[in-house]
Design a protein around this motif. Structure first.
Motif, mmCIF file in Angstrom:
data_model
loop_
_atom_site.group_PDB
_atom_site.id
_atom_site.type_symbol
_atom_site.label_atom_id
_atom_site.label_comp_id
_atom_site.label_asym_id
_atom_site.label_seq_id
_atom_site.Cartn_x
_atom_site.Cartn_y
_atom_site.Cartn_z
ATOM 1 N N ILE A 1 2.084 9.004 -5.148
ATOM 2 C CA ILE A 1 1.342 7.744 -5.103
ATOM 3 C C ILE A 1 2.020 6.760 -6.050
ATOM 4 O O ILE A 1 2.209 7.055 -7.230
ATOM 5 C CB ILE A 1 -0.136 7.960 -5.504
ATOM 6 N N ARG A 2 2.397 5.592 -5.511
ATOM 7 C CA ARG A 2 3.100 4.584 -6.309
ATOM 8 C C ARG A 2 2.269 3.319 -6.414
ATOM 9 O O ARG A 2 1.489 3.005 -5.529
ATOM 10 C CB ARG A 2 4.448 4.272 -5.672
ATOM 11 N N GLY A 3 2.495 2.593 -7.500
ATOM 12 C CA GLY A 3 1.799 1.346 -7.772
ATOM 13 C C GLY A 3 1.301 1.376 -9.203
ATOM 14 O O GLY A 3 1.894 2.046 -10.060
ATOM 15 N N LYS A 4 0.227 0.676 -9.466
ATOM 16 C CA LYS A 4 -0.403 0.739 -10.790
ATOM 17 C C LYS A 4 -1.360 1.923 -10.764
ATOM 18 O O LYS A 4 -2.543 1.781 -10.444
ATOM 19 C CB LYS A 4 -1.155 -0.555 -11.107
ATOM 20 N N ARG B 1 -3.928 -0.010 -8.359
ATOM 21 C CA ARG B 1 -3.364 -0.861 -7.316
ATOM 22 C C ARG B 1 -2.290 -0.047 -6.613
ATOM 23 O O ARG B 1 -1.131 -0.044 -7.032
ATOM 24 C CB ARG B 1 -2.760 -2.141 -7.903
ATOM 25 N N VAL B 2 -2.676 0.671 -5.570
ATOM 26 C CA VAL B 2 -1.762 1.559 -4.849
ATOM 27 C C VAL B 2 -0.916 0.740 -3.888
ATOM 28 O O VAL B 2 -1.440 -0.066 -3.122
ATOM 29 C CB VAL B 2 -2.554 2.647 -4.091
ATOM 30 N N VAL B 3 0.407 0.957 -3.929
ATOM 31 C CA VAL B 3 1.303 0.257 -3.004
ATOM 32 C C VAL B 3 1.892 1.202 -1.959
ATOM 33 O O VAL B 3 2.315 0.754 -0.898
ATOM 34 C CB VAL B 3 2.438 -0.491 -3.735
ATOM 35 N N ASP B 4 1.901 2.527 -2.247
ATOM 36 C CA ASP B 4 2.469 3.469 -1.286
ATOM 37 C C ASP B 4 1.955 4.882 -1.575
ATOM 38 O O ASP B 4 1.785 5.251 -2.734
ATOM 39 C CB ASP B 4 3.998 3.465 -1.372
#
Length: 93
Positions: A10-13, A70-73
Motif C-alpha cells: 500500500i503506497r501513499g500517506k 491517503r492511499v494512492v496505490d
C-alpha cells in the motif's frame, strides 16, 4: 474453494497515520490471518489469508484505510509462503 493468501503493498500517506493498527483491527474483524508492517520506502506491506471473499473485502478496504491515510496505490500479488497464526503487526523492513 479453499482459503487464499494475498501480499499487498500500500503506497501513499500510509505511515504515521495509524494504518498498521487499523489494518490489524480490520483483518481480525474479518477473521483473517497474516501480518502488516512498514517498509523503508514509506509504504505498508500486508499479508492477508483466509476465505476469498473476506480477503477481497479487506483489500478493497485498504484502498481507503484509516481517516488520516491517503492511499494512492494498492498492489496485490498471490502469496505461497508460510501463513502465521492470527494477525499481527510485525517489525518494519
Amino acid at each position: 474453494m479453499g482459503d487464499i493468501a494475498k501480499l499487498c503493498r500500500i503506497r501513499g500517506k500510509v505511515q504515521g497515520v495509524w494504518y498498521r493498527a487499523w489494518t490489524v483491527e480490520q483483518a481480525e474483524a474479518r477473521g483473517l490471518t497474516g501480518w502488516v508492517r512498514n517498509r523503508a520506502d514509506g509504504s505498508v506491506e500486508a499479508l492477508f489469508a483466509g476465505p476469498p471473499d473476506k480477503v477481497a473485502d479487506m483489500i478493497a478496504a485498504c484502498h481507503q484505510g484509516p481517516r488520516a491515510a491517503r492511499v494512492v496505490d494498492v498492489a496485490v500479488e498471490d502469496f505461497a509462503g508460510d501463513i502465521p497464526e492470527g494477525f499481527a503487526q510485525t517489525s518494519d523492513t
